[in-house]
Design a protein around this motif. Structure first.
Motif, PDB file in Angstrom:
ATOM      1  N   ALA A   1      15.390 -14.710  -9.740  1.00 28.55           N
ATOM      2  CA  ALA A   1      15.394 -13.531  -8.882  1.00 28.55           C
ATOM      3  C   ALA A   1      13.986 -13.298  -8.349  1.00 28.55           C
ATOM      4  O   ALA A   1      12.988 -13.555  -9.028  1.00 28.55           O
ATOM      5  N   LEU A   2      13.920 -12.806  -7.121  1.00 29.47           N
ATOM      6  CA  LEU A   2      12.654 -12.648  -6.418  1.00 29.47           C
ATOM      7  C   LEU A   2      12.446 -11.193  -6.003  1.00 29.47           C
ATOM      8  O   LEU A   2      13.351 -10.562  -5.450  1.00 29.47           O
ATOM      9  N   TYR A   3      11.268 -10.687  -6.272  1.00 28.53           N
ATOM     10  CA  TYR A   3      10.876  -9.355  -5.803  1.00 28.53           C
ATOM     11  C   TYR A   3      10.639  -9.420  -4.301  1.00 28.53           C
ATOM     12  O   TYR A   3       9.944 -10.305  -3.802  1.00 28.53           O
ATOM     13  N   LEU A   4      11.214  -8.478  -3.565  1.00 25.34           N
ATOM     14  CA  LEU A   4      11.045  -8.461  -2.113  1.00 25.34           C
ATOM     15  C   LEU A   4       9.967  -7.485  -1.674  1.00 25.34           C
ATOM     16  O   LEU A   4       9.168  -7.809  -0.810  1.00 25.34           O
ATOM     17  N   ASP A   5       9.918  -6.307  -2.251  1.00 23.46           N
ATOM     18  CA  ASP A   5       8.817  -5.388  -1.958  1.00 23.46           C
ATOM     19  C   ASP A   5       9.035  -4.070  -2.678  1.00 23.46           C
ATOM     20  O   ASP A   5      10.058  -3.861  -3.337  1.00 23.46           O
ATOM     21  N   GLY A   6       8.067  -3.171  -2.534  1.00 20.49           N
ATOM     22  CA  GLY A   6       8.149  -1.859  -3.146  1.00 20.49           C
ATOM     23  C   GLY A   6       7.506  -0.817  -2.263  1.00 20.49           C
ATOM     24  O   GLY A   6       6.650  -1.116  -1.436  1.00 20.49           O
ATOM     25  N   ASN A   7       7.917   0.416  -2.424  1.00 25.34           N
ATOM     26  CA  ASN A   7       7.420   1.564  -1.686  1.00 25.34           C
ATOM     27  C   ASN A   7       7.961   1.634  -0.260  1.00 25.34           C
ATOM     28  O   ASN A   7       8.302   2.703   0.224  1.00 25.34           O
ATOM     29  N   VAL A   8       8.042   0.499   0.425  1.00 24.97           N
ATOM     30  CA  VAL A   8       8.613   0.484   1.775  1.00 24.97           C
ATOM     31  C   VAL A   8      10.071   0.050   1.759  1.00 24.97           C
ATOM     32  O   VAL A   8      10.706  -0.044   2.806  1.00 24.97           O
ATOM     33  N   SER A   9      10.604  -0.253   0.600  1.00 23.40           N
ATOM     34  CA  SER A   9      11.949  -0.823   0.482  1.00 23.40           C
ATOM     35  C   SER A   9      13.002   0.068   1.128  1.00 23.40           C
ATOM     36  O   SER A   9      12.997   1.284   0.962  1.00 23.40           O
ATOM     37  N   GLY A  10      13.931  -0.565   1.866  1.00 23.46           N
ATOM     38  CA  GLY A  10      14.971   0.191   2.543  1.00 23.46           C
ATOM     39  C   GLY A  10      16.230  -0.627   2.735  1.00 23.46           C
ATOM     40  O   GLY A  10      16.213  -1.860   2.672  1.00 23.46           O
ATOM     41  N   LEU A  11      17.336   0.077   2.978  1.00 24.94           N
ATOM     42  CA  LEU A  11      18.650  -0.547   3.153  1.00 24.94           C
ATOM     43  C   LEU A  11      19.348   0.064   4.350  1.00 24.94           C
ATOM     44  O   LEU A  11      19.329   1.282   4.541  1.00 24.94           O
ATOM     45  N   TRP A  12      19.985  -0.786   5.149  1.00 25.24           N
ATOM     46  CA  TRP A  12      20.916  -0.337   6.179  1.00 25.24           C
ATOM     47  C   TRP A  12      22.294  -0.826   5.765  1.00 25.24           C
ATOM     48  O   TRP A  12      22.544  -2.019   5.680  1.00 25.24           O
ATOM     49  N   ASN A  13      23.187   0.110   5.501  1.00 24.13           N
ATOM     50  CA  ASN A  13      24.561  -0.209   5.130  1.00 24.13           C
ATOM     51  C   ASN A  13      25.498   0.520   6.089  1.00 24.13           C
ATOM     52  O   ASN A  13      25.850   1.684   5.865  1.00 24.13           O
ATOM     53  N   PRO A  14      25.913  -0.113   7.178  1.00 23.50           N
ATOM     54  CA  PRO A  14      26.747   0.563   8.171  1.00 23.50           C
ATOM     55  C   PRO A  14      28.035   1.151   7.596  1.00 23.50           C
ATOM     56  O   PRO A  14      28.515   2.179   8.085  1.00 23.50           O
ATOM     57  N   ALA A  15      28.602   0.524   6.569  1.00 29.93           N
ATOM     58  CA  ALA A  15      29.874   0.995   6.014  1.00 29.93           C
ATOM     59  C   ALA A  15      29.775   2.400   5.439  1.00 29.93           C
ATOM     60  O   ALA A  15      30.755   3.143   5.412  1.00 29.93           O
TER      61      ALA A  15
ATOM     62  N   ARG B   1      24.432   4.565   5.733  1.00 23.42           N
ATOM     63  CA  ARG B   1      23.103   4.668   5.137  1.00 23.42           C
ATOM     64  C   ARG B   1      22.102   3.897   5.987  1.00 23.42           C
ATOM     65  O   ARG B   1      22.300   2.721   6.287  1.00 23.42           O
ATOM     66  N   LEU B   2      21.034   4.573   6.353  1.00 22.72           N
ATOM     67  CA  LEU B   2      19.969   3.949   7.133  1.00 22.72           C
ATOM     68  C   LEU B   2      18.644   4.517   6.650  1.00 22.72           C
ATOM     69  O   LEU B   2      18.255   5.624   7.014  1.00 22.72           O
ATOM     70  N   ASP B   3      17.955   3.765   5.788  1.00 17.72           N
ATOM     71  CA  ASP B   3      16.708   4.242   5.199  1.00 17.72           C
ATOM     72  C   ASP B   3      15.563   4.149   6.204  1.00 17.72           C
ATOM     73  O   ASP B   3      15.482   3.208   6.990  1.00 17.72           O
ATOM     74  N   THR B   4      14.685   5.150   6.156  1.00 21.57           N
ATOM     75  CA  THR B   4      13.511   5.169   7.010  1.00 21.57           C
ATOM     76  C   THR B   4      12.274   5.361   6.144  1.00 21.57           C
ATOM     77  O   THR B   4      12.362   5.732   4.977  1.00 21.57           O
ATOM     78  N   GLY B   5      11.111   5.122   6.739  1.00 19.91           N
ATOM     79  CA  GLY B   5       9.877   5.286   5.993  1.00 19.91           C
ATOM     80  C   GLY B   5       8.743   4.535   6.632  1.00 19.91           C
ATOM     81  O   GLY B   5       8.692   4.381   7.856  1.00 19.91           O
ATOM     82  N   ALA B   6       7.820   4.034   5.821  1.00 15.92           N
ATOM     83  CA  ALA B   6       6.672   3.289   6.318  1.00 15.92           C
ATOM     84  C   ALA B   6       7.137   1.992   6.989  1.00 15.92           C
ATOM     85  O   ALA B   6       8.200   1.460   6.667  1.00 15.92           O
TER      86      ALA B   6
ATOM     87  N   GLU C   1       0.829  -1.179   0.000  1.00 14.90           N
ATOM     88  CA  GLU C   1       0.000   0.000   0.000  1.00 14.90           C
ATOM     89  C   GLU C   1       0.876   1.245   0.000  1.00 14.90           C
ATOM     90  O   GLU C   1       2.019   1.212   0.429  1.00 14.90           O
ATOM     91  N   PRO C   2       0.322   2.384  -0.457  1.00 15.57           N
ATOM     92  CA  PRO C   2       1.114   3.616  -0.418  1.00 15.57           C
ATOM     93  C   PRO C   2       1.524   3.938   1.005  1.00 15.57           C
ATOM     94  O   PRO C   2       0.821   3.644   1.958  1.00 15.57           O
ATOM     95  N   ALA C   3       2.676   4.583   1.156  1.00 12.43           N
ATOM     96  CA  ALA C   3       3.147   4.960   2.480  1.00 12.43           C
ATOM     97  C   ALA C   3       2.158   5.929   3.113  1.00 12.43           C
ATOM     98  O   ALA C   3       1.615   6.805   2.444  1.00 12.43           O
ATOM     99  N   PRO C   4       1.877   5.777   4.430  1.00 16.65           N
ATOM    100  CA  PRO C   4       0.959   6.700   5.086  1.00 16.65           C
ATOM    101  C   PRO C   4       1.430   8.132   4.937  1.00 16.65           C
ATOM    102  O   PRO C   4       2.628   8.419   4.922  1.00 16.65           O
ATOM    103  N   GLU C   5       0.464   9.067   4.838  1.00 17.73           N
ATOM    104  CA  GLU C   5       0.816  10.474   4.708  1.00 17.73           C
ATOM    105  C   GLU C   5       1.649  10.905   5.902  1.00 17.73           C
ATOM    106  O   GLU C   5       1.345  10.580   7.038  1.00 17.73           O
ATOM    107  N   GLY C   6       2.698  11.631   5.649  1.00 18.32           N
ATOM    108  CA  GLY C   6       3.568  12.069   6.724  1.00 18.32           C
ATOM    109  C   GLY C   6       4.696  11.111   7.011  1.00 18.32           C
ATOM    110  O   GLY C   6       5.535  11.361   7.850  1.00 18.32           O
ATOM    111  N   GLU C   7       4.740   9.976   6.290  1.00 18.62           N
ATOM    112  CA  GLU C   7       5.798   8.995   6.494  1.00 18.62           C
ATOM    113  C   GLU C   7       6.460   8.652   5.168  1.00 18.62           C
ATOM    114  O   GLU C   7       6.429   7.526   4.712  1.00 18.62           O
ATOM    115  N   PRO C   8       7.059   9.643   4.500  1.00 16.68           N
ATOM    116  CA  PRO C   8       7.714   9.353   3.223  1.00 16.68           C
ATOM    117  C   PRO C   8       8.940   8.476   3.422  1.00 16.68           C
ATOM    118  O   PRO C   8       9.602   8.531   4.451  1.00 16.68           O
ATOM    119  N   VAL C   9       9.213   7.657   2.417  1.00 14.98           N
ATOM    120  CA  VAL C   9      10.449   6.877   2.463  1.00 14.98           C
ATOM    121  C   VAL C   9      11.612   7.821   2.215  1.00 14.98           C
ATOM    122  O   VAL C   9      11.619   8.558   1.239  1.00 14.98           O
TER     123      VAL C   9
END
Length: 281
Positions: free
Chosen positions: A243-257, A260-265, A17-25
């Motif tokens: 290859a497998l689709y994992l998700d969309g719109n909420v997709s995020g990555l944490w790369n400590p090196a 990068r720490l993505d936030t969102g829904a 579902e679309p990210a809730p308003e006020g919670e952009p990725v």
């Protein structure tokens, strides 16, 4: 971690579902600096002789779309699933995971699989050898039920992506980790039959594929991307046959090196790629 929940056949696919308003990725830095994360660095020595942290992820452009490609090698990494703290509720974010886990031992982490409104997986899910959700073969609507869907799973240094039908017919032993999602992006070297070349649906998306060397390729787009373009990247550039689709719109990555720490829904299942020492592929 132990959860006692059964298969949930047709729950709403909160992840799609679309990210809730006020919670952009957003793509953020955990060091508090402004702007996008820095490009993934290679290991090198500074003027003082200290060695910089090597990143498993690299920034690339494919057909004018920026992507981040993270490579997990069995020689260098361990793969595990992590839904939440032992005895607790799901993390629901990479930020919560980063507060609970020591970043120094983690190569990267990414959302990995679709979930219900509580953040619990709606498909097959195994963590630490414990099956917390059974294989979902039900019909339904949404990306998860866009047959064929599939499972990313593994034990030790052996990791695979198989369609759900293939997994059901041929996998007899429970793996150390596993997550079911959908649709498959590439099946036996061919694009999913219902994925168009470059459809109108454009979201930040992520997926996983395993190559012939047994390495797992995790990809997340840094801008909106179609299913077709993401699938072609796996097939044409990474030469991944499944290859497998994992998700969309909420997709995020944490790369400590690279801080990068993505936030969102809110998210659900998380795949964590841990370091196990430096060695050659």
């Amino acid at each position: 971690m132990k959860y006692a929940f059964l298969a949930l056949p047709l729950l709403a696919l909160t992840a799609c579902e679309p990210a809730p308003e006020g919670e952009p990725v957003t793509r953020t830095r955990i060091d508090g600096q402004a702007g996008p994360p820095a490009p993934a660095p290679a290991a090198s020595e500074t003027a003082s002789g200290t060695t910089q942290v090597e990143s498993a992820c690299r920034s690339i452009i494919f057909e004018d779309t920026p992507l981040t490609h993270c490579l997990a090698s069995p020689a260098r990494h361990r793969v595990a699933m992590d839904l939440g703290p032992s005895g607790g509720e799901p993390y629901r974010s990479l930020s919560a995971l980063s507060r609970a886990r020591e970043g120094a031992g983690i190569a990267f982490a990414m959302n990995a699989g679709m979930f219900d409104e509580e953040g619990k997986p709606i498909g097959y899910y195994v963590e630490g050898g414990e099956r917390l959700q059974t294989l979902n073969t039900a019909d339904g609507e949404g990306n998860f039920h866009m047959a064929p869907n599939g499972v990313f799973f593994g034990t030790g240094d052996t990791w695979e992506v198989r369609s759900t039908e293939d997994f059901l017919a041929n996998v007899r032993e429970r793996p150390d980790f596993g997550t079911q999602s959908g649709p498959m992006l590439v099946v036996d070297g061919k694009l999913h039959p219902e994925i168009s070349h470059d459809g109108e649906s454009r979201l930040v998306r992520n997926g996983v594929g395993v190559d012939e060397k047994g390495r797992a390729h995790f990809v997340i787009s840094n801008a909106a991307i179609s299913f077709g373009k993401l699938a072609r990247f796996y097939r044409d550039e990474l030469n991944v046959k499944n290859a497998l689709y994992l998700d969309g719109n909420v997709s995020g990555l944490w790369n400590p090196a690279t801080d990068r720490l993505d936030t969102g829904a809110p998210i659900g299942p998380i795949v964590v790629v841990e370091k196990k020492g430096q060695s050659d592929d």
